[in-house]
Design a protein around this motif. Structure first.
Motif, short mmCIF file in Angstrom:
data_model
loop_
_atom_site.label_atom_id
_atom_site.label_comp_id
_atom_site.label_asym_id
_atom_site.label_seq_id
_atom_site.Cartn_x
_atom_site.Cartn_y
_atom_site.Cartn_z
N ASP A 43 0.84 -1.19 0.00
CA ASP A 43 0.00 0.00 0.00
C ASP A 43 0.88 1.25 0.00
N ASN A 44 0.73 2.09 -0.99
CA ASN A 44 1.58 3.28 -1.12
C ASN A 44 1.39 4.26 0.03
N TRP A 45 0.15 4.45 0.46
CA TRP A 45 -0.12 5.35 1.57
C TRP A 45 0.62 4.91 2.82
N PHE A 46 0.59 3.60 3.09
CA PHE A 46 1.27 3.04 4.25
C PHE A 46 2.79 3.14 4.09
N SER A 47 3.28 2.83 2.93
CA SER A 47 4.73 2.84 2.67
C SER A 47 5.32 4.23 2.83
N GLU A 48 4.55 5.26 2.51
CA GLU A 48 5.03 6.63 2.64
C GLU A 48 5.22 7.04 4.10
N ARG A 49 4.56 6.34 5.01
CA ARG A 49 4.61 6.71 6.42
C ARG A 49 5.40 5.74 7.29
N PHE A 50 5.33 4.47 6.93
CA PHE A 50 5.93 3.43 7.77
C PHE A 50 7.45 3.37 7.57
N ARG A 51 8.21 3.46 8.65
CA ARG A 51 9.67 3.40 8.62
C ARG A 51 10.13 2.24 9.48
N ASP A 52 10.38 1.10 8.86
CA ASP A 52 10.73 -0.08 9.64
C ASP A 52 12.10 0.02 10.30
N HIS A 53 12.93 0.99 9.86
CA HIS A 53 14.24 1.14 10.48
C HIS A 53 14.17 1.93 11.80
N VAL A 54 13.02 2.57 12.07
CA VAL A 54 12.86 3.30 13.33
C VAL A 54 12.35 2.31 14.37
N HIS A 55 13.25 1.86 15.23
CA HIS A 55 12.85 0.84 16.20
C HIS A 55 12.16 1.49 17.39
N PRO A 56 11.08 0.89 17.87
CA PRO A 56 10.30 1.53 18.93
C PRO A 56 10.90 1.47 20.33
N LEU A 57 11.93 0.66 20.54
CA LEU A 57 12.45 0.47 21.89
C LEU A 57 13.89 0.98 22.03
N LEU A 58 14.15 1.54 23.19
CA LEU A 58 15.47 2.03 23.53
C LEU A 58 16.36 0.85 23.94
N SER A 59 17.59 0.85 23.48
CA SER A 59 18.55 -0.19 23.86
C SER A 59 19.93 0.46 24.00
N LEU A 60 20.88 -0.32 24.46
CA LEU A 60 22.24 0.20 24.59
C LEU A 60 22.81 0.59 23.24
N ASN A 61 22.44 -0.16 22.21
CA ASN A 61 23.00 0.06 20.87
C ASN A 61 22.41 1.28 20.15
N ASN A 62 21.23 1.73 20.57
CA ASN A 62 20.59 2.83 19.82
C ASN A 62 20.21 4.01 20.71
N SER A 63 20.87 4.14 21.87
CA SER A 63 20.45 5.13 22.86
C SER A 63 20.91 6.55 22.55
N VAL A 64 21.84 6.73 21.63
CA VAL A 64 22.30 8.08 21.29
C VAL A 64 21.22 8.81 20.49
N LEU A 65 20.88 10.02 20.93
CA LEU A 65 19.85 10.81 20.26
C LEU A 65 20.49 11.90 19.42
N SER A 66 19.91 12.16 18.27
CA SER A 66 20.38 13.28 17.45
C SER A 66 20.04 14.58 18.16
N ASP A 67 20.74 15.64 17.83
CA ASP A 67 20.48 16.94 18.45
C ASP A 67 19.04 17.39 18.19
N ASN A 68 18.56 17.11 16.99
CA ASN A 68 17.21 17.52 16.61
C ASN A 68 16.16 16.87 17.51
N ILE A 69 16.28 15.56 17.70
CA ILE A 69 15.31 14.83 18.51
C ILE A 69 15.47 15.18 19.99
N PHE A 70 16.71 15.30 20.44
CA PHE A 70 16.94 15.60 21.85
C PHE A 70 16.39 16.99 22.20
N ASN A 71 16.60 17.95 21.34
CA ASN A 71 16.10 19.30 21.59
C ASN A 71 14.57 19.34 21.60
N TRP A 72 13.95 18.55 20.69
CA TRP A 72 12.48 18.47 20.69
C TRP A 72 11.99 17.82 21.97
#
Length: 328
Positions: free
Chosen positions: A62-91
């Protein structure tokens, strides 16, 4: 469908035997080529994205879904992905009512000295068919008799303080995941996954404290300082995931997603089939919780974009990406 992997192995063994037999029998090449091009052979050799067949979310084109869904954005915090970009941290800091003087890296390091820090739910593949029920708190659950249907899912996700006891016929009695933030926390048994929604750095400090020394006794107001739960089953929703839902799905500028919508997005990312219960108004158009009396006045959705979220949920249903159960 759950045994697809084993069926494929059996088929490959049989196919090898057939090839050997055809070779020994000296079947003409044209006939051999025809057999190998058979659509059944191609279907069986095709690598399915999951074992749920046509209902597999990962298989959606589904194109509508594909335009929004980002499977590389993992929903859970872990040791390997805990660093936040400045943009996200400031928000993320803008969501906090008071400025924290704590060091983010130190807070994370202490957190993962108390709870596991590994990545979870990265097991998507052709052998998995994970069915999930996202159970909201809407009054449209009253009299629905959805209980057995809800309990039939692999994962049953509930949120905040929504009770089960006394409402089993409508909401079920199975809970595999409970989502809340410090101010809506309740004690859990040892078999339920706790997923904390961190809207501020203090929320992460609270769960670390609540599972250890109990030093944090107040966030926006008084909270549980010693939480009863299985610390090995505690997880933290990633701030970057909250940001992604806010910007990619809702296109918000000021407000932030509701707990229910975040849980639904979480399910879309870790499940193969998603069923949604207890969202929206009841059949009379009233918005209330199933465990409360119906209010006389319309209940607003606070800082959350309830109307927009509901439109997206209806769109997901319309496109057969979720199954939405809205009561009777």
């Amino acid at each position: 469908m759950r045994y697809w992997k084993y069926m494929k192995i059996i088929f490959l063994v049989l196919l090898s035997a057939i090839i050997v037999t055809l070779t020994v029998q000296k079947v003409p090449y044209d006939q051999f080529k025809y057999l190998m091009n058979n659509s059944l052979v191609e279907h069986l050799l095709h690598e399915e994205p999951c074992a749920c067949g046509k209902h597999c979310l990962a298989a959606s084109d589904d194109n509508w879904f594909s335009e929004r869904f980002r499977d590389h954005v993992h929903p859970l915090l872990s040791l390997n992905n805990s660093v936040l970009s400045d943009n996200i941290f400031n928000w993320w800091k803008t969501l906090q009512s008071t400025k924290s003087k704590a060091n983010y890296s130190q807070v994370i390091q202490k957190l993962f000295s108390v709870i596991p820090g590994e990545d979870r739910y990265r097991d998507v593949g052709p052998s998995r068919c994970r069915t999930c029920a996202v159970v909201g708190n809407s009054g449209n659950l009253v009299g629905s008799f959805y209980g057995p249907l809800i309990d039939n899912h692999d994962f049953v996700m509930r949120m905040n303080k929504a009770p089960v006891e006394g409402y089993e016929k409508d909401v079920g009695n199975k809970t595999t995941h409970r989502f809340f933030y410090p101010e809506s926390a309740i004690h859990l048994d040892n078999n339920t996954h706790l997923v904390v929604l961190p809207f501020k750095l203090l929320d992460i400090q609270w769960i670390t404290s609540a599972l250890s020394d109990g030093s944090v006794k107040r966030t926006r107001f008084k909270v549980i300082d010693k939480l009863q739960t299985n610390k090995d089953m505690v997880m933290i929703m990633h701030p970057a995931f909250i940001y992604y839902v806010r910007t990619t799905w809702l296109h918000l500028r000021r407000s932030y997603p509701s707990t229910g919508f975040l849980v639904l997005m979480f399910a879309l990312h870790i499940c193969d089939e998603v069923s949604v219960f207890g969202f929206g108004a009841n059949t009379k158009g009233a918005w209330h919780h199933y465990f409360e009396e119906m209010p006389k006045k319309f209940r607003r959705t606070g800082k959350h974009p309830g109307g927009l979220e509901h439109q997206i949920i209806l769109e997901l249903q319309k496109r057969n990406l979720i199954d939405l159960y809205a009561g009777w």
